[in-house]
Scaffold this motif. Structure first.
Motif, PDB file in Angstrom:
ATOM      1  N   TYR A  44       0.906  -1.226  -0.145  1.00  0.00           N
ATOM      2  CA  TYR A  44       0.026   0.179  -0.068  1.00  0.00           C
ATOM      3  C   TYR A  44       0.912   1.175  -0.081  1.00  0.00           C
ATOM      4  O   TYR A  44       0.259   2.327   0.153  1.00  0.00           O
ATOM      5  N   THR A  45       2.265   1.304  -0.373  1.00  0.00           N
ATOM      6  CA  THR A  45       2.894   2.411  -0.429  1.00  0.00           C
ATOM      7  C   THR A  45       3.326   2.604  -1.995  1.00  0.00           C
ATOM      8  O   THR A  45       3.708   3.687  -1.950  1.00  0.00           O
ATOM      9  N   TYR A  46       2.595   1.765  -2.747  1.00  0.00           N
ATOM     10  CA  TYR A  46       2.411   2.152  -4.156  1.00  0.00           C
ATOM     11  C   TYR A  46       4.002   2.321  -4.697  1.00  0.00           C
ATOM     12  O   TYR A  46       4.054   3.321  -5.431  1.00  0.00           O
ATOM     13  N   GLY A  47       4.973   1.251  -4.386  1.00  0.00           N
ATOM     14  CA  GLY A  47       6.345   1.555  -4.812  1.00  0.00           C
ATOM     15  C   GLY A  47       7.201   2.299  -3.939  1.00  0.00           C
ATOM     16  O   GLY A  47       8.312   2.548  -4.309  1.00  0.00           O
ATOM     17  N   ARG A  48       6.780   3.149  -2.854  1.00  0.00           N
ATOM     18  CA  ARG A  48       7.771   3.644  -2.049  1.00  0.00           C
ATOM     19  C   ARG A  48       8.522   2.868  -1.579  1.00  0.00           C
ATOM     20  O   ARG A  48       9.797   3.227  -0.990  1.00  0.00           O
ATOM     21  N   TYR A  49       8.028   1.723  -0.925  1.00  0.00           N
ATOM     22  CA  TYR A  49       8.852   0.836  -0.100  1.00  0.00           C
ATOM     23  C   TYR A  49       8.530  -0.555  -0.394  1.00  0.00           C
ATOM     24  O   TYR A  49       7.346  -1.087  -0.890  1.00  0.00           O
ATOM     25  N   THR A  50       9.481  -1.428  -0.167  1.00  0.00           N
ATOM     26  CA  THR A  50       9.194  -3.103  -0.048  1.00  0.00           C
ATOM     27  C   THR A  50       9.416  -3.417   1.235  1.00  0.00           C
ATOM     28  O   THR A  50       9.871  -2.479   2.168  1.00  0.00           O
ATOM     29  N   VAL A  51       9.262  -4.814   1.356  1.00  0.00           N
ATOM     30  CA  VAL A  51       9.482  -5.323   2.836  1.00  0.00           C
ATOM     31  C   VAL A  51      10.745  -5.243   3.001  1.00  0.00           C
ATOM     32  O   VAL A  51      11.148  -5.090   4.269  1.00  0.00           O
ATOM     33  N   ASP A  52      11.638  -5.464   2.146  1.00  0.00           N
ATOM     34  CA  ASP A  52      12.983  -5.323   2.556  1.00  0.00           C
ATOM     35  C   ASP A  52      13.249  -3.925   3.037  1.00  0.00           C
ATOM     36  O   ASP A  52      14.363  -3.614   3.977  1.00  0.00           O
ATOM     37  N   ASP A  53      12.796  -2.840   2.369  1.00  0.00           N
ATOM     38  CA  ASP A  53      13.078  -1.511   3.015  1.00  0.00           C
ATOM     39  C   ASP A  53      12.766  -1.163   4.254  1.00  0.00           C
ATOM     40  O   ASP A  53      13.494  -0.665   4.980  1.00  0.00           O
ATOM     41  N   ILE A  54      11.635  -1.724   4.666  1.00  0.00           N
ATOM     42  CA  ILE A  54      11.117  -1.648   6.047  1.00  0.00           C
ATOM     43  C   ILE A  54      12.010  -2.226   7.025  1.00  0.00           C
ATOM     44  O   ILE A  54      12.361  -1.689   8.089  1.00  0.00           O
ATOM     45  N   TYR A  55      12.548  -3.460   6.729  1.00  0.00           N
ATOM     46  CA  TYR A  55      13.451  -4.303   7.447  1.00  0.00           C
ATOM     47  C   TYR A  55      14.835  -3.383   7.646  1.00  0.00           C
ATOM     48  O   TYR A  55      15.119  -3.118   8.862  1.00  0.00           O
ATOM     49  N   ASP A  56      15.123  -2.902   6.661  1.00  0.00           N
ATOM     50  CA  ASP A  56      16.550  -2.121   6.614  1.00  0.00           C
ATOM     51  C   ASP A  56      16.325  -0.607   7.500  1.00  0.00           C
ATOM     52  O   ASP A  56      17.192  -0.398   8.168  1.00  0.00           O
ATOM     53  N   SER A  57      15.040  -0.184   7.424  1.00  0.00           N
ATOM     54  CA  SER A  57      14.705   0.923   8.183  1.00  0.00           C
ATOM     55  C   SER A  57      14.859   0.702   9.691  1.00  0.00           C
ATOM     56  O   SER A  57      15.319   1.553  10.390  1.00  0.00           O
ATOM     57  N   ILE A  58      14.332  -0.418  10.032  1.00  0.00           N
ATOM     58  CA  ILE A  58      14.096  -0.751  11.464  1.00  0.00           C
ATOM     59  C   ILE A  58      15.826  -1.277  11.970  1.00  0.00           C
ATOM     60  O   ILE A  58      16.250  -0.789  12.934  1.00  0.00           O
ATOM     61  N   VAL A  59      16.343  -2.027  11.224  1.00  0.00           N
ATOM     62  CA  VAL A  59      17.776  -2.520  11.467  1.00  0.00           C
ATOM     63  C   VAL A  59      18.675  -1.358  11.515  1.00  0.00           C
ATOM     64  O   VAL A  59      19.592  -1.481  12.484  1.00  0.00           O
ATOM     65  N   ASP A  60      18.776  -0.711  10.343  1.00  0.00           N
ATOM     66  CA  ASP A  60      19.806   0.312  10.037  1.00  0.00           C
ATOM     67  C   ASP A  60      19.545   1.906  10.493  1.00  0.00           C
ATOM     68  O   ASP A  60      20.653   2.572  10.329  1.00  0.00           O
TER      69      ASP A  60
END
Length: 143
Positions: free
Chosen positions: A29-45
């Motif tokens: 539902y971000t319509y190409g703004r984020y992938t689930v991998d981007d979400i993971y990276d945002s949390i970890v990094d």
């Protein structure tokens, strides 16, 4: 009984397989703004926090937050949310997030979401301050 906890960064890889499907749906539902991998990276990094709602040993939902500092205000942003049985864990999650926001010097909580979320938060003091418009840059007829 539903419990809510922030997941320390070092434990995110351990619980990720259980919550990835929830947040993968949110990423769509971000319509190409984020992938689930981007979400993971945002949390970890980066400075994003992962919160989980669980009952016994089963994770029911996950929320990803980050603080946003504007020139005049600081808000806790609920960036991503997903899970099952939201009606069971929404209130405990919101109570914890409100306390965390207050404890970290935030003035409130914000979220950008689909219109259906207005129903979810209608009894929680939700106020729609604006609508986000996404406009194409090509192929639009003017006039």
């Amino acid at each position: 009984m539903i419990q809510v906890s922030m997941v320390p960064k070092q434990y995110v890889p351990t619980c990720w397989p259980m919550i990835e499907p929830f947040l993968e749906k949110a990423a769509k539902y971000t319509y190409g703004r984020y992938t689930v991998d981007d979400i993971y990276d945002s949390i970890v990094d980066y400075d994003y926090e992962l919160w989980v709602a669980f009952e016994d040993n089963e994770i029911k939902g996950a929320v990803v937050t980050n603080s946003v500092t504007y020139p005049k205000r600081k808000l806790l942003c609920m960036s991503f949310c997903g899970g099952v049985g939201l009606k069971d864990w929404k209130d405990p999650m919101l109570a914890i997030l409100q306390r965390y926001a207050r404890d970290t010097g935030c003035d409130g909580i914000e979220a950008t979401a689909r219109r259906g979320w207005a129903k979810v938060f209608q009894l929680d003091g939700y106020k729609s301050n604006w609508v986000t418009f996404e406009l194409p840059i090509e192929g639009v007829r003017h006039g």
